[in-house]
Structure formats: C-alpha cells, structure tokens
Design a protein around this motif. Structure first.
Motif, PDB file in Angstrom:
ATOM      1  N   GLY A 102       0.855  -1.143   0.118  1.00  0.00           N
ATOM      2  CA  GLY A 102      -0.251   0.256   0.002  1.00  0.00           C
ATOM      3  C   GLY A 102       0.789   1.266   0.034  1.00  0.00           C
ATOM      4  N   LYS A 103       0.201   2.357   0.234  1.00  0.00           N
ATOM      5  CA  LYS A 103       0.955   3.536   0.250  1.00  0.00           C
ATOM      6  C   LYS A 103       1.099   4.463   1.544  1.00  0.00           C
ATOM      7  CE  LYS A 103      -0.316   4.153  -4.768  1.00  0.00           C
ATOM      8  NZ  LYS A 103      -1.103   5.247  -5.684  1.00  0.00           N
ATOM      9  N   ASP A 104       0.585   3.591   2.619  1.00  0.00           N
ATOM     10  CA  ASP A 104       0.408   4.359   3.924  1.00  0.00           C
ATOM     11  C   ASP A 104       1.221   3.952   4.766  1.00  0.00           C
ATOM     12  OD1 ASP A 104      -1.932   5.829   3.074  1.00  0.00           O
ATOM     13  OD2 ASP A 104      -3.266   4.164   3.535  1.00  0.00           O
ATOM     14  N   ARG A 105       2.318   3.103   4.417  1.00  0.00           N
ATOM     15  CA  ARG A 105       3.290   2.479   5.263  1.00  0.00           C
ATOM     16  C   ARG A 105       4.410   2.121   4.478  1.00  0.00           C
ATOM     17  NH1 ARG A 105       4.270  -2.879   5.422  1.00  0.00           N
ATOM     18  NH2 ARG A 105       2.670  -4.309   4.671  1.00  0.00           N
ATOM     19  N   LEU A 106       5.699   2.015   5.115  1.00  0.00           N
ATOM     20  CA  LEU A 106       6.896   1.490   4.527  1.00  0.00           C
ATOM     21  C   LEU A 106       6.974   0.191   4.138  1.00  0.00           C
ATOM     22  CD1 LEU A 106       9.423   3.925   5.911  1.00  0.00           C
ATOM     23  CD2 LEU A 106       8.604   4.504   3.635  1.00  0.00           C
ATOM     24  N   PRO A 107       7.776  -0.194   3.103  1.00  0.00           N
ATOM     25  CA  PRO A 107       7.692  -1.814   3.065  1.00  0.00           C
ATOM     26  C   PRO A 107       8.684  -2.235   4.308  1.00  0.00           C
ATOM     27  CG  PRO A 107       8.445  -0.721   1.031  1.00  0.00           C
ATOM     28  CD  PRO A 107       8.126   0.480   2.188  1.00  0.00           C
ATOM     29  N   ARG A 108       8.183  -3.406   4.697  1.00  0.00           N
ATOM     30  CA  ARG A 108       8.935  -4.160   5.739  1.00  0.00           C
ATOM     31  C   ARG A 108       9.748  -5.240   5.448  1.00  0.00           C
ATOM     32  NH1 ARG A 108       5.837  -4.207  11.199  1.00  0.00           N
ATOM     33  NH2 ARG A 108       7.870  -4.373  11.991  1.00  0.00           N
ATOM     34  N   ILE A 109      10.655  -5.779   5.875  1.00  0.00           N
ATOM     35  CA  ILE A 109      11.502  -7.321   5.710  1.00  0.00           C
ATOM     36  C   ILE A 109      10.567  -8.360   5.623  1.00  0.00           C
ATOM     37  CG2 ILE A 109      13.030  -8.843   6.547  1.00  0.00           C
ATOM     38  CD1 ILE A 109      14.652  -6.443   7.597  1.00  0.00           C
ATOM     39  N   LYS A 110       9.625  -8.305   6.404  1.00  0.00           N
ATOM     40  CA  LYS A 110       8.391  -9.729   6.355  1.00  0.00           C
ATOM     41  C   LYS A 110       7.619  -9.693   5.213  1.00  0.00           C
ATOM     42  CE  LYS A 110       4.884  -7.219   9.242  1.00  0.00           C
ATOM     43  NZ  LYS A 110       4.167  -7.395  10.496  1.00  0.00           N
ATOM     44  N   ASP A 111       7.625  -8.401   4.247  1.00  0.00           N
ATOM     45  CA  ASP A 111       6.870  -8.294   3.243  1.00  0.00           C
ATOM     46  C   ASP A 111       7.549  -9.231   2.008  1.00  0.00           C
ATOM     47  OD1 ASP A 111       4.982  -6.692   4.260  1.00  0.00           O
ATOM     48  OD2 ASP A 111       6.139  -4.937   3.945  1.00  0.00           O
ATOM     49  N   ARG A 112       8.833  -9.336   2.091  1.00  0.00           N
ATOM     50  CA  ARG A 112       9.664 -10.027   1.186  1.00  0.00           C
ATOM     51  C   ARG A 112       9.011 -11.101   0.501  1.00  0.00           C
ATOM     52  NH1 ARG A 112      15.512 -11.633   2.973  1.00  0.00           N
ATOM     53  NH2 ARG A 112      15.525 -12.411   0.750  1.00  0.00           N
ATOM     54  N   GLU A 113       8.389 -12.449   1.396  1.00  0.00           N
ATOM     55  CA  GLU A 113       7.869 -13.368   1.170  1.00  0.00           C
ATOM     56  C   GLU A 113       6.626 -13.140   0.201  1.00  0.00           C
ATOM     57  OE1 GLU A 113       5.345 -14.825   4.740  1.00  0.00           O
ATOM     58  OE2 GLU A 113       7.328 -15.165   4.903  1.00  0.00           O
TER      59      GLU A 113
END
Length: 484
Positions: free
Chosen positions: A323-334
């Motif tokens: 989305g556009k309301d938060r930054l990517p996180r490491i757990k998003d990698r998968e």
C-alpha cells in the motif's frame, strides 16, 4: 666504459637466468601435472592480451571457447586458474570445498588486514573457522528483531526526500552511495556517518578513502585500553574543515565480544582470537558491503529507468501488498516475489563482483579433469555463470520471471546463479545484503516513478574496468508518487 658494459652484461645474464629458471619450472610442472590449458604467457609479464583487456570477463569468454571452461592465465607474477561454468565451480567450492578454501598471499592485503586477521582474506585455519562462526552469531544476535529494518528506514526516508527535490535529470549515484554508506555505518558503528545534507560536497572524498584511512589507524587502538566499546575513533575528515563524529559502536561490538565469550572452545584456541580479529570483523562488513551493494542498486535503478513495463509490474505488486500508507518491511519480502525476482535478475545481468575474491588451493587437487597444484590461485568467473546460454534462455534479456515458479512465487535458486559465492567462503554478509537490498529497492519503487531523459538510449552500457563492471554514468528523472 668497460665497467658499464660489464654491469649491463651482468644484468642481462641475470634476467636471462631468471627466464630460464621460470621456463624449467613451468616445464617441470607440465610434466608432473595435467595442468589446465591456457594462452601463451611471457615470463615475468604474463598474458599481454589479458592485461590489455578492459574487462576480464570479456577475454575469459574468448578463452572459454578456445580452451574450455577451466583454463590458466597469468598476470605479472600471479598465475591463476579460472573456472567459468557451474560444473567446475560446484566441483571446487562444494564437492572439494576444503581444497579450495584458502586465500593467496598478497603483501598489500596482509598489511591492510593487520596480518590477515580479518575473515575475507584470512587463510582457512581453525582460528578462521572460529572467527567466522563468532562473527556470524554476532550478526544474527545484533540484527534480531527489527534492528536492520529500523536502520534502513531511517536512512532511506531522508535520502528519498532529498531525491524528491530533484526537478530535472540527475545522476542518482550520490544518493545511492549515501544510502548504502549510511546504512552500513549505522550497522557497524551505531549511527549515521555524517549529516546527510552535506553529502554532495564530501562524499567523493570520503567513500573511496574512509576504509583505508580507518584501517591505517586501527593498529593504534586497543579495545580495552581506549574504551573501544564506546568510541571507536576520532578520525579527521578528508575535507579541510569538517571532522568525523566519534562513533558509538557499543551495541555491535558487545555482540561480537559476547559471541566470543560464549564460544565453547579451549583456552588456547580462544587466545588466538584477539581484539584485532574483532576490529577487522567490523572492517570486513563495512568494506565488503559498500561497493557491492551500491553498484547492485546502481544497476537495478538503471534497468528500471530503461524498462518501464517491468518497473510498473514491480510498483503494482508493492502497491497491492504494502500500500501507500506505510513503508515496506522485511517481512513483506515473501509476498513481494516479483520485486525480489527483479532484483535477482539485475544481480544476474549486472554481476557486480565479476570474479569475487581469489581462492587458493590448500593441497594438490583437481577440477574439471585437470590437476591443480597446492598454492595455486583460483578465480570464480561469476559473470560467466550468470551469462551462460546453457542455463539461461535469452541470456541478455532482462526477465524476472525466470526466478519465479508456476504460481508466481520465488522459486528455487537457479543452479548457475551465484552472486554470493558458495562453499566454505560464501559471503558472510549475505544475510544482511539480501533483506537490505530488497528493502532499499522496494522503498525506491514505492516512492518514485523513474524515467530516462528524452533521447536517451535505454540500452545499458558498461563502464568501469577489470573485475568490477558497473553501468556507464546515466541520468534519470523521478516523479514523486506521494505528490498527487
């Protein structure tokens, strides 16, 4: 006059003697071993054609067609065996991994690493094994939880905000360098290296020389006597008026010391792992991560600028998952499989460390059907692995889907993809580099649409030389997606 003539004659006789001895030694090796073939090499000089080549991987591609995937070249005093396909590399680094696990001796490296007390260039010894084990444990402990993510977010938010102020075409190199430099500096030393607003004036003088200056002063430091846990060093900035801040590295240094103290080894073994080894661990991580990471990102940004269709697919996935309301996180990698595959494809086509660090044989051994004597330098041609048409369809095409399975998820690692090497000398920083690069790339793609100035050829051209290719200088235009 006669004395000058005799002196010249003596020098000539001495040089001829050396050439004869080298020739006899080489012929003796040929009789004793079945050595890998290779082009003619002049005594003391080596292969002139290799020395003249702009990129070593180009001349190796030519020699592979003539001599096969395993051959020998010589550069000055260094004779080396080059492995150019995944079969020979797997045989050396996996099946015979201990045989090829040493490092060749080079005086400059010995000085730079304080007697090879680092991890990257040290010989394969019990002390090295313990050193690497402790460093790996310390990294896992130190980066547990969200620590790496917090460091990346902190640096990237400021860098991306500065990039967003660019109104026209610009070279992204300064920004990419600073992103990587600040992140690694924060990991190793506990804080960002410098005020980010001043980077344009100081970066060029700092990035290239910081590590060498740091190491040259390192031998004067003692962890215990100078309170190494709290302040590593006050270094004078390479600019005239600015000075480095003191570096607080308590957290990571404590992780190293704790891991060392917890290691279950006898006292004699532990006594060999000195404070110098801990100090050189920091240098390894800092030195090893800067160039590889920044050039990898330079490649991927250049590819995205010239490949708008692939860029839009990456951004669509990031918008959908994050989305556009938060930054990517490491757990998003998968869940960001296409994004990760795009990064992997950039690492394949734009192989940063084309030959990696040199290996050296611990004993007489074999590879590819040839004998390799003890103390032979061996180089892995990662560029050839990543551009081998036997393993990659449409080898020069940028195609992230080659890393995905039938369900669109990241598949098994392709056999001939080896950016972090393998075996006993696999890159220690791989566990940091993969999530770090993914997070940086995802944040850039979430924030910006990247295009090239009108009239720019979208085809990527290589610059640099030797064993470190990189994209030729280019300019991009960024559109801030946050601004509606």
């Amino acid at each position: 006059m006669l004395s000058l003539f005799l002196s010249a004659l003596n020098i000539q006789t001495f040089l001829i003697g050396i050439v004869v001895l080298l020739t006899v030694y080489k012929l003796r090796q040929r009789w004793q071993y079945k050595l890998p073939p290779g082009p003619f090499a002049w005594p003391l000089i080596g292969n002139y054609e290799v020395m003249q080549a702009k990129f070593l991987h180009d001349i190796c591609a030519k020699y592979t067609k003539i001599y096969g995937p395993v051959f020998t070249i010589k550069l000055g005093p260094f004779q080396m065996v080059i492995l150019n396909d995944i079969n020979s590399v797997t045989e050396a680094l996996v099946r015979r991994k201990a045989d090829f696990a040493n490092r060749p001796f080079m005086k400059s490296v010995d000085v730079f690493t304080e007697g090879r007390k680092d991890i990257a260039f040290a010989n394969y010894t019990p002390t090295w094994k313990l050193h690497r084990k402790i460093a790996g444990k310390a990294l896992r402990q130190y980066l547990a939880g969200n620590r790496l993510e917090e460091v990346v977010h902190s640096s990237m938010k400021k860098c991306l905000s500065l990039m967003a102020k660019e109104n026209g075409p610009f070279d992204p190199e300064n920004y990419i360098d600073l992103m990587v430099f600040n992140i690694l500096h924060a990991v190793c030393f506990g804080k960002r290296f410098m005020k980010i607003e001043n980077f344009t004036e100081t970066k060029k003088r700092l990035i290239g020389r910081f590590v060498s200056d740091y190491v040259s002063i390192c031998p004067t430091i003692n962890i215990n006597s100078l309170n190494f846990r709290r302040k590593l060093l006050m270094l004078k900035c390479l600019c005239h008026e600015e000075t480095f801040d003191c570096c607080n590295i308590r957290d990571f240094t404590d992780s190293l010391i704790l891991a060392r103290n917890e290691a279950e080894q006898d006292e004699e073994m532990m006594s060999q792992l000195t404070d110098t080894h801990l100090r050189q661990t920091l240098v390894d991580i800092f030195r090893g991560g800067i160039d590889t990471s920044r050039v990898t990102l330079y490649f991927v940004v250049r590819y995205m600028a010239g490949l708008p269709d692939i860029q839009s697919k990456v951004q669509e996935e990031i918008d959908r998952v994050v989305g556009k309301d938060r930054l990517p996180r490491i757990k998003d990698r998968e869940s960001l499989s296409y994004t990760e595959a795009t990064l992997h494809e950039a690492m394949r086509l734009g192989t940063v460390s084309a030959f990696g660090l040199p290996h050296c044989t611990l004993c007489d051994t074999q590879v590819g059907g040839y004998d390799v004597p003890k103390d032979t330098m061996v180089m892995i041609n990662h560029w050839a692995l990543h551009h081998d048409p036997n393993y990659w369809k449409d080898v020069e095409k940028f195609d992230p889907t080659r890393f995905l399975d039938e369900n669109g998820k990241l598949g098994m690692k392709p056999e001939s993809w080896l950016p972090f090497s393998a075996g006993r000398r696999v890159c220690l920083g791989e566990t940091i580099a993969k999530p770090e690069l993914h997070l940086i790339f995802a944040m850039i793609m979430q924030r910006f649409e990247i295009t090239m100035p009108d009239g720019t050829n979208p085809e990527l051209k290589l610059s640099g030389s030797g064993v470190i290719p990189q994209p030729a200088p280019f300019k991009i235009i960024v559109k801030d997606k946050k601004i509606k």
